[in-house]
Design a protein around this motif. Sequence first.
Motif, short mmCIF file in Angstrom:
data_model
loop_
_atom_site.label_atom_id
_atom_site.label_comp_id
_atom_site.label_asym_id
_atom_site.label_seq_id
_atom_site.Cartn_x
_atom_site.Cartn_y
_atom_site.Cartn_z
N CYS A 31 8.34 45.96 12.97
CA CYS A 31 8.50 45.28 11.68
C CYS A 31 9.71 45.82 10.92
CB CYS A 31 7.22 45.46 10.86
SG CYS A 31 7.15 44.44 9.39
N GLU A 32 9.86 47.13 10.92
CA GLU A 32 10.98 47.76 10.23
C GLU A 32 12.32 47.33 10.84
OE1 GLU A 32 12.62 50.18 7.25
OE2 GLU A 32 10.48 49.80 7.59
N SER A 33 12.40 47.37 12.17
CA SER A 33 13.67 47.00 12.82
C SER A 33 13.96 45.52 12.68
CB SER A 33 13.64 47.39 14.31
OG SER A 33 12.67 46.64 15.02
N LYS A 83 15.29 44.81 9.06
CA LYS A 83 16.70 45.17 8.92
C LYS A 83 17.60 44.15 9.62
CE LYS A 83 15.79 50.14 8.61
NZ LYS A 83 15.94 51.45 9.29
N ALA A 84 17.14 43.68 10.78
CA ALA A 84 17.93 42.70 11.53
C ALA A 84 18.04 41.38 10.76
CB ALA A 84 17.30 42.45 12.89
N LEU A 85 16.93 40.95 10.16
CA LEU A 85 16.94 39.69 9.40
C LEU A 85 17.85 39.78 8.19
CD1 LEU A 85 13.11 38.91 9.52
CD2 LEU A 85 14.92 37.76 10.82
N LYS A 86 17.84 40.92 7.54
CA LYS A 86 18.70 41.10 6.37
C LYS A 86 20.17 41.02 6.74
CE LYS A 86 19.41 44.08 2.35
NZ LYS A 86 18.96 45.31 1.65
N SER A 87 20.51 41.49 7.94
CA SER A 87 21.91 41.49 8.38
C SER A 87 22.37 40.14 8.91
CB SER A 87 22.11 42.55 9.46
OG SER A 87 21.43 42.19 10.66
N CYS A 88 21.42 39.25 9.22
CA CYS A 88 21.76 37.93 9.78
C CYS A 88 21.93 36.93 8.64
CB CYS A 88 20.68 37.48 10.76
SG CYS A 88 21.09 35.97 11.65
N LYS A 89 23.12 36.84 8.10
CA LYS A 89 23.37 36.07 6.88
C LYS A 89 23.32 34.55 7.08
CE LYS A 89 24.17 39.93 4.71
NZ LYS A 89 23.17 40.47 3.76
N LEU A 140 8.38 42.91 5.59
CA LEU A 140 9.34 41.86 5.92
C LEU A 140 9.88 41.19 4.67
CD1 LEU A 140 7.55 40.25 8.99
CD2 LEU A 140 9.68 41.55 9.03
N VAL A 141 9.01 40.93 3.72
CA VAL A 141 9.43 40.28 2.47
C VAL A 141 10.45 41.15 1.75
CG1 VAL A 141 8.66 39.62 0.16
CG2 VAL A 141 7.38 38.85 2.18
N LYS A 142 10.28 42.46 1.79
CA LYS A 142 11.22 43.37 1.14
C LYS A 142 12.65 43.12 1.61
CE LYS A 142 11.52 47.56 2.68
NZ LYS A 142 11.25 48.98 3.02
N TYR A 143 12.80 42.85 2.90
CA TYR A 143 14.14 42.62 3.45
C TYR A 143 14.62 41.18 3.25
CZ TYR A 143 13.85 47.18 5.75
OH TYR A 143 13.76 48.52 5.99
N LEU A 144 13.71 40.27 2.93
CA LEU A 144 14.09 38.86 2.80
C LEU A 144 14.32 38.43 1.35
CD1 LEU A 144 11.57 37.25 5.34
CD2 LEU A 144 14.02 37.64 5.68
N LEU A 145 14.04 39.31 0.39
CA LEU A 145 14.08 38.91 -1.02
C LEU A 145 15.41 38.31 -1.43
CD1 LEU A 145 12.08 41.75 -2.83
CD2 LEU A 145 11.46 39.34 -2.63
#
Length: 430
Positions: A208-210, A213-219, A239-244
């Motif tokens: 989930c953590e990795s 981070k990957a989703l946040k970097s995929c603009k 996951l939501v934390k990285y997608l906000l």
Amino acid sequence: MRRTIAEDPDWSLVTVPNLSVFCLHSIVRNFEEHPSYEDLPPNQKDFVEERLSPSLPLHVTANTIHDGVYWERCCKRRWELCVVSLYGHSWKRMFFERHLENVIELFIPDVTGQCIVLELVPLCKNYVKRLNISQLLPPIRELQGEEEESCSALGSDDERDGPSMDHFDFSILLHLLTNLEELHLSYAVQQCGMNFQWNMVEMTNRDCESLGKALKSCKTLKLLKLQQSHVDDKKCRMLVKYLLDHPSLRELDFSYNLIGDEGARALGKLLTQSKLETLNMSSNQIRGPGAKAIAHALSGNPALLSLNLRLNLLGDEGGEAIAKALMSNNTLQHLHLPANRMTRPTAVALSEALLQNKSLKTLNLCCNQLGVDGGKALEEAMSSNSTLTSCDIYQTEVDEQSFSFINRVVRTNQEEERRADELKTDELIN
């Protein structure tokens, strides 16, 4: 009078190929060493591509041969079913998307080298727009015989620390795929047979953590679908934390997981801070409090067009909260609430909302216990509603009269919408 008769009676000058054909065959034979045919006219390029071996190394063909007959041959040689329309009618895109999917689906942590994936990225990144990963393999943990006993007795560091990762690490890949728009994931093992274990259908905390981070970097990502992966409240919040603050995400599908009220609260926060247009949370464990959080976000959300909460546990507490949100929401067009243990109070609340709401086009309430009184309330509301073009109330215990009346109104609204669309089309043409 002298005559010369050839030894081959069928020989004629016509059968001798042109010099250009000899040259094209030479290009085909030597393509791996000299991959150049850019200066040829289109018909001669086709001649070469029809004869090149589909087994040529990808580093030779990926950025040399354009989309067309060669990649069609490669796809049909490798896969029996090839529906090119699903890939924007691009054979090259189909090949590289499916090839990368296969590499990831067969990746075994600590066995398969990451270089196998990373070396492929420069060859495929321009063509991959969607990845549909149907399985992710866990690491091999089994120890055999004396080795297992020795590790158990000594409490080795390897056993304590475990594998370096639990499944494929998307953080090494997604930021490199600069055209990726859709990602479909399932942390499961296909065709495991009698070796099935529940941990084969599970996304771990490290995964989930990795992934976050990957989703946040995929603009460029527009759609994320994460299904059947045992995503619970904790993982959902992570996951939501990285997608906000994701700049392009428009569709989120967390269906068929284990998300409850805490995860729903996190999603409510996401709705208030993102531009999501579609949220699918069907077949989870969201109850009334979680539905209230989503409803609160919905009441002030200017972007969401579709909300699917099918097969949850909302009850009337959640149903009434969402109905109340519809009274102030003017953008939601599709609402799906089947099989949520809703009864008459929800039907009454929704009927009040339908009198005011002018944006909702689809409402699905099937497999709830709305009852006769709930059906009457919806019937009364529909008599004044001109926007709803789909209302599913099958298996809701409403009486036949209400069922028939609501369906008649829906058909009338459908016809009116069709006529309005035709008028708009005529106006654009004229």
